[in-house]
Scaffold this motif. Structure first.
Motif, PDB file in Angstrom:
ATOM      1  N   GLU A 157      48.438  47.029  41.192  1.00  0.00           N
ATOM      2  CA  GLU A 157      47.396  46.130  40.813  1.00  0.00           C
ATOM      3  C   GLU A 157      47.849  44.336  40.957  1.00  0.00           C
ATOM      4  N   SER A 158      46.867  43.744  40.994  1.00  0.00           N
ATOM      5  CA  SER A 158      47.017  42.228  40.992  1.00  0.00           C
ATOM      6  C   SER A 158      45.925  41.322  40.706  1.00  0.00           C
ATOM      7  N   GLY A 159      45.823  40.156  39.875  1.00  0.00           N
ATOM      8  CA  GLY A 159      44.718  39.551  39.846  1.00  0.00           C
ATOM      9  C   GLY A 159      44.133  39.333  38.496  1.00  0.00           C
ATOM     10  N   GLY A 160      44.963  39.903  37.518  1.00  0.00           N
ATOM     11  CA  GLY A 160      44.512  39.790  35.893  1.00  0.00           C
ATOM     12  C   GLY A 160      45.157  38.633  35.501  1.00  0.00           C
ATOM     13  N   GLY A 161      44.550  38.327  34.236  1.00  0.00           N
ATOM     14  CA  GLY A 161      45.024  37.145  33.699  1.00  0.00           C
ATOM     15  C   GLY A 161      44.182  36.670  32.421  1.00  0.00           C
ATOM     16  N   LEU A 162      44.297  35.355  31.974  1.00  0.00           N
ATOM     17  CA  LEU A 162      43.556  34.845  30.996  1.00  0.00           C
ATOM     18  C   LEU A 162      42.329  34.175  31.377  1.00  0.00           C
ATOM     19  N   VAL A 163      41.178  34.189  30.665  1.00  0.00           N
ATOM     20  CA  VAL A 163      40.293  33.415  31.342  1.00  0.00           C
ATOM     21  C   VAL A 163      39.178  33.251  30.436  1.00  0.00           C
ATOM     22  N   GLN A 164      38.406  32.161  30.218  1.00  0.00           N
ATOM     23  CA  GLN A 164      37.533  32.010  29.294  1.00  0.00           C
ATOM     24  C   GLN A 164      36.183  32.555  29.342  1.00  0.00           C
TER      25      GLN A 164
END
Length: 117
Positions: free
Chosen positions: A6-13
């Protein structure tokens, strides 16, 4: 050996978007079902979305209208487009692939999605 990465996760508002990818390797077989689960801290793992090889989709009520699952069979890859993200979408998202609903699932390692308010 089958691997799902998997890829593409992260922190977002809150209100933002992310796109997760799930690439299957180690096999030339195209799994009939691919999908995503998520697990938030202290909660059970819940099904988010599924997609069959012919493109039929299913979504959890909590993400309908905001998330879109898709797949590219030629690339053996599934995607989860997440729009209008909410803090309650914060979780580790796990991709899976299976031959059918009754056969064992092959799992990815998980990717963290964090939505800040």
């Amino acid at each position: 050996q089958v691997r799902l990465v998997e890829s593409g996760g992260g922190l977002v508002q809150a209100g933002g978007s992310l796109r997760l990818s799930c690439a299957v390797s180690g096999t030339i077989f195209t799994f009939n079902i691919m999908g995503w689960y998520r697990q938030a801290p202290g909660k059970q793992r819940e099904l988010v979305a599924t997609i069959t090889r012919d493109g039929s989709t299913n979504y959890a009520d909590s993400v309908k209208g905001r998330f879109t699952i898709s797949r590219d069979n030629a690339k053996n890859t599934a995607y989860l487009q997440m729009n209008s993200l909410k803090p309650e979408d914060t979780a580790v998202y796990y991709c899976y692939a299976a031959i059918s609903v009754i056969t064992p699932k092959n799992w990815g390692q998980g990717t963290q999605v964090t939505v800040s308010s």
